[in-house]
Design a protein around this motif. Structure first.
Motif, short mmCIF file in Angstrom:
data_model
loop_
_atom_site.label_atom_id
_atom_site.label_comp_id
_atom_site.label_asym_id
_atom_site.label_seq_id
_atom_site.Cartn_x
_atom_site.Cartn_y
_atom_site.Cartn_z
N LEU A 411 3.72 -3.62 -8.36
CA LEU A 411 3.47 -4.51 -7.22
C LEU A 411 2.00 -4.76 -6.98
O LEU A 411 1.63 -5.72 -6.32
CB LEU A 411 4.10 -3.93 -5.95
CG LEU A 411 5.61 -3.84 -5.97
CD1 LEU A 411 6.11 -3.13 -4.72
CD2 LEU A 411 6.22 -5.24 -6.08
N SER A 412 1.15 -3.87 -7.48
CA SER A 412 -0.28 -4.11 -7.36
C SER A 412 -1.04 -3.51 -8.52
O SER A 412 -0.95 -2.31 -8.79
CB SER A 412 -0.83 -3.56 -6.04
OG SER A 412 -2.23 -3.84 -5.98
N ILE A 417 -2.16 -1.92 -1.64
CA ILE A 417 -0.93 -2.17 -0.88
C ILE A 417 -1.26 -2.69 0.51
O ILE A 417 -0.74 -3.73 0.93
CB ILE A 417 -0.11 -0.86 -0.80
CG1 ILE A 417 0.29 -0.39 -2.21
CG2 ILE A 417 1.12 -1.06 0.09
CD1 ILE A 417 1.09 -1.38 -3.03
N LEU A 425 6.92 -1.48 -0.94
CA LEU A 425 6.61 -0.27 -1.70
C LEU A 425 7.86 0.52 -2.14
O LEU A 425 7.94 0.96 -3.29
CB LEU A 425 5.65 0.60 -0.88
CG LEU A 425 4.68 1.52 -1.63
CD1 LEU A 425 3.95 0.80 -2.74
CD2 LEU A 425 3.67 2.12 -0.64
N GLN A 428 9.41 -0.11 -5.53
CA GLN A 428 8.80 0.41 -6.76
C GLN A 428 8.81 1.93 -6.82
O GLN A 428 9.05 2.52 -7.87
CB GLN A 428 7.36 -0.11 -6.90
CG GLN A 428 6.66 0.45 -8.14
CD GLN A 428 5.32 -0.23 -8.39
OE1 GLN A 428 5.01 -1.25 -7.80
NE2 GLN A 428 4.53 0.35 -9.27
N LEU A 429 8.52 2.56 -5.69
CA LEU A 429 8.34 4.02 -5.68
C LEU A 429 9.60 4.69 -5.14
O LEU A 429 10.21 4.22 -4.18
CB LEU A 429 7.12 4.38 -4.84
CG LEU A 429 5.81 3.71 -5.29
CD1 LEU A 429 4.67 4.10 -4.35
CD2 LEU A 429 5.48 4.06 -6.73
N GLU A 456 2.17 3.60 2.68
CA GLU A 456 3.43 4.33 2.75
C GLU A 456 3.86 4.62 4.18
O GLU A 456 5.01 5.02 4.41
CB GLU A 456 3.37 5.62 1.93
CG GLU A 456 2.66 6.80 2.59
CD GLU A 456 1.15 6.64 2.63
OE1 GLU A 456 0.62 5.71 2.00
OE2 GLU A 456 0.50 7.45 3.33
#
Lengths: 463, 463
Positions: A411-412, A417, A425, A428-429, A456
């Motif tokens: 994503l980056s 972020i 987020l 992806q994580l 986060e």
């Protein structure tokens, strides 16, 4: 809202020449390139010790602190979304040490990246990380976001050059990590944990970076293509060859048109994309590399390849690349510059997919890319005051993220972020990653006072 | 001591072909190159999933787990000082993916470093990190210790090549970090937090590493000096020049004598030190670099410089460097290989200081160094069964650590902390750093089950 009077007085005393709270100052420090939020005061310390005092006071009064370099962030990272203080590093702007013997520079966080690059070049050395905003952004911001840029394809990113940091923890304790050794494995790698942590774990006040010998020479080439996907295929072919260009930048037709309107720059009528390619190293090796790379470009559809004859021609290509975004911004009502990265073999699929998603949602999208490392920046043009266009952008954003993740991407690649990608987020994580991220944040900042409301922290209640 | 019968049965079931608890197996898995401690059982999983089951079972029975690659550690890192399980990665030994298109390899943790190097070379690519034990050590161990070696002077260390990891957390949860993108700033850099964490945060089971194009050619040179300090001064001069050797290894006379006794290798009678110097890159550029570096050596007192005529002569120099430590071990009663790093400008002071401290305490010390990055390995010869000699070694160790820290150096350049340096750690790292280290450890391993009793755990009650 305004600060507790006692805190205000104490900050004025701790940072006597760098306390601002006039309305115009708060306005000036309220935005980056993506978002806007006003602080209650701005402090501009001149030293690690002043910064430590400010953070100690902020903790005493439970006041959020948002670190800020030059505000060139494209993700809302340095905007104080919970109010409190903006702590700017602009007055910590000294190169403290530049050792040719150790190939090390130690700088304060507010040093402008290009200032360091120039100081280092004067010693015959080379600091490779080169974000497009190098003329404005700070080393501290580069560390906080693990900035990359065009040189990443050969030389890696900010992280790869750090040997040590000085930082201030929430509450004001000063933390030193690493030092000036090229190898150092004493303790966990907190240096790199802080790098890319977007100002959420500690305020970085000094960085030591390793330097390389200056390459003997550099040569630039332009290659024009009639098809964007073919251009990306040429990039993939160059990267799977034995060559190591130090620049491999892609610009699409929409971007080139903006450049043409703004600058003394023209491009062939049939061009759908331009690659700006550079090789560096011993002078004698460059011609052969350029010929081979030009051949690969032609095999993948380039209709014109031109080696820059001199530094003026090279500078014109870079002006297009560096100035193009600003040119585009001036010509359109509103634009968002996005940031994704994919494995370079997936770059053709990614540029094709982004184009398709733009057309699907009826949006104009210009694409530039640090193509050699698979890092692409779609620039989406729309009117945020138009509800339909805003909805179209949101749909584009969702679809583009999905497409990138399906290609094994991230994503980056380099913007971070911040606010912009925070809600994405968890796509992806994993929950395990995000739980550890929150626990690491708590270890450094148990009261959540440093750059709160970003990254986060958006996912706090998810697992 | 032996495991709970229920745990034993469950482990046998979870890792059917890789459960060992015969006394001879426990003996075999009890030591590294520094320390010794017997586990209660050994598990050798073949996959991340099997490893996850083993860690889940270990947590259920509150049993410590000590990860182990090939056991080439010089610091006691993989010795199970609290008993429990040794979890060896030897059977997770597959190269899972090697993509020339993306310049990425994905491997299981138990792959031998040299095996990866060879597989990569066959694709015309290059994996630079090159610990001296490359023929025996594992990629997982390299990641866990952030291994370096001779190539670090130009190419950096293991950390600089990682793009993603798969790891198992204490308790058995599987964690993925990063991926196969060259740039990726989504989330904190847990990839690099695990790198160099010496198996205390998570069990690494897979790593993705980026690859470079293979250098066109490499050339080696030997340079002999009559004075050790002058040799180190030549190293500093080379590193502050515009040249970038890919190898810059120093061997002192004591080391060369051991090599001479063991191999078909001789050296000039008056030599006090040898530099093994390599440059790599385009063939046409190597001769000029070698001449310039030879000139710098001569200016600093080299009395003989010889470019290796062919691969055979080059291999002989490397045999001396790689085989010398084993030769020395065979010839003396006992030897400890230490590991420090200093900024390269301080290398002359460091080698002089180490020599002085050795003489002061009446100990024989041989010195080798990855000199170009300031990483030196004094090898101290003594009889550990002799109380006076043991005391002399302890005094040497204390004085050498002090000397290195006073020069701005680090207690470990690449071997890690393990047991060997754990008690010294607070002399380098501040209370703030160590507190954060312990909190990070707690975030990953709240019950302290993974590689307990090493590194910062020694300092648990200090601040």
């Amino acid at each position: 809202m305004s600060l507790h009077a006692e805190l205000k007085a104490a900050l004025r005393k701790a940072v006597p020449t760098g306390y601002l709270d006039a309305p115009e100052d708060l306005r000036v420090y309220s935005y980056d390139m993506f978002a806007r939020a006003e602080p209650e005061a701005v402090v501009l310390p001149e030293s690690t010790e002043q910064a430590a005092e400010a953070l100690a006071l902020a903790e005493r009064f439970e006041t959020p602190v948002t670190p800020r370099g030059s505000g060139t962030s494209l993700t809302g990272g340095p905007t104080p979304v919970r109010g409190g203080l903006v702590l700017g590093t602009a007055r910590m702007n000294k190169v403290l040490d530049l050792s040719r013997a150790d190939r090390i520079a130690r700088v304060q966080a507010g040093v402008i990246t290009a200032q360091l690059q120039r100081a280092v070049l004067e010693q015959g050395l080379f600091y490779p990380p080169n974000p497009t905003s190098a003329d404005y952004c700070t080393l501290g911001g580069n560390v906080a976001t693990n900035a990359g840029g065009a040189s990443g394809v050969k030389y890696g990113v900010t992280r790869d050059y750090l040997t040590g940091l000085t930082a201030v923890l929430p509450g004001g304790e000063i933390l030193a990590t690493g030092g000036r050794c090229m190898k150092d494995v004493a303790g966990y790698d907190i240096t790199r944990l802080l790098c890319g942590s977007e100002g959420r774990l500690a305020l970085i006040t000094e960085a030591s970076v390793r330097l390389l010998p200056k390459p003997e020479a550099v040569r630039a080439m332009s290659a024009y293509f009639t098809d964007l996907k073919a251009t990306a295929e040429a990039v993939a072919a160059i990267m799977s060859s034995g060559y190591a260009p130090c620049t491999l930048e892609l610009m699409d037709r929409a971007f080139l048109k903006a450049v043409k309107q703004a600058y003394d720059f023209d491009f062939p009528a049939e061009a759908q994309a331009l690659l700006l390619i550079e090789v560096d190293g011993p002078e004698a090796t460059l011609g052969g590399q350029m010929q081979a790379i030009a051949r690969l470009c032609k095999e993948h559809g380039a209709f014109q390849t031109t080696v820059a004859a001199d530094e003026t021609e090279r500078a014109a290509l870079w002006q297009a690349r560096r100035g193009g975004t600003a040119a585009l911004v001036r010509q359109v009502s509103f634009m968002v510059s996005l940031d994704y990265a994919v494995p370079v073999s997936q770059l053709p699929a990614a540029v094709e997919g982004i184009g398709h998603i733009g057309r699907k949602h009826g949006l104009d999208v210009a694409v530039i890319a640090h193509a050699g490392d698979g890092n692409l920046h779609p620039m989406v043009i729309y009117d945020p005051s138009d509800a339909a266009q805003s909805a179209a952008f949101a749909a584009f954003d969702r679809d583009a993220c999905n497409a990138v993740l399906e290609l094994g991407g991230t994503l980056s690649g380099e913007h971070g972020i911040g606010l912009e990608k925070a809600a994405h987020l968890p796509r992806q994580l994993s929950p395990a990653f995000l739980r550890l991220a929150r626990e690491i944040k708590r270890s450094f900042d148990p009261r959540d006072l440093l750059n709160p409301g970003k990254c986060e922290s958006f996912c706090s209640n998810e697992d």
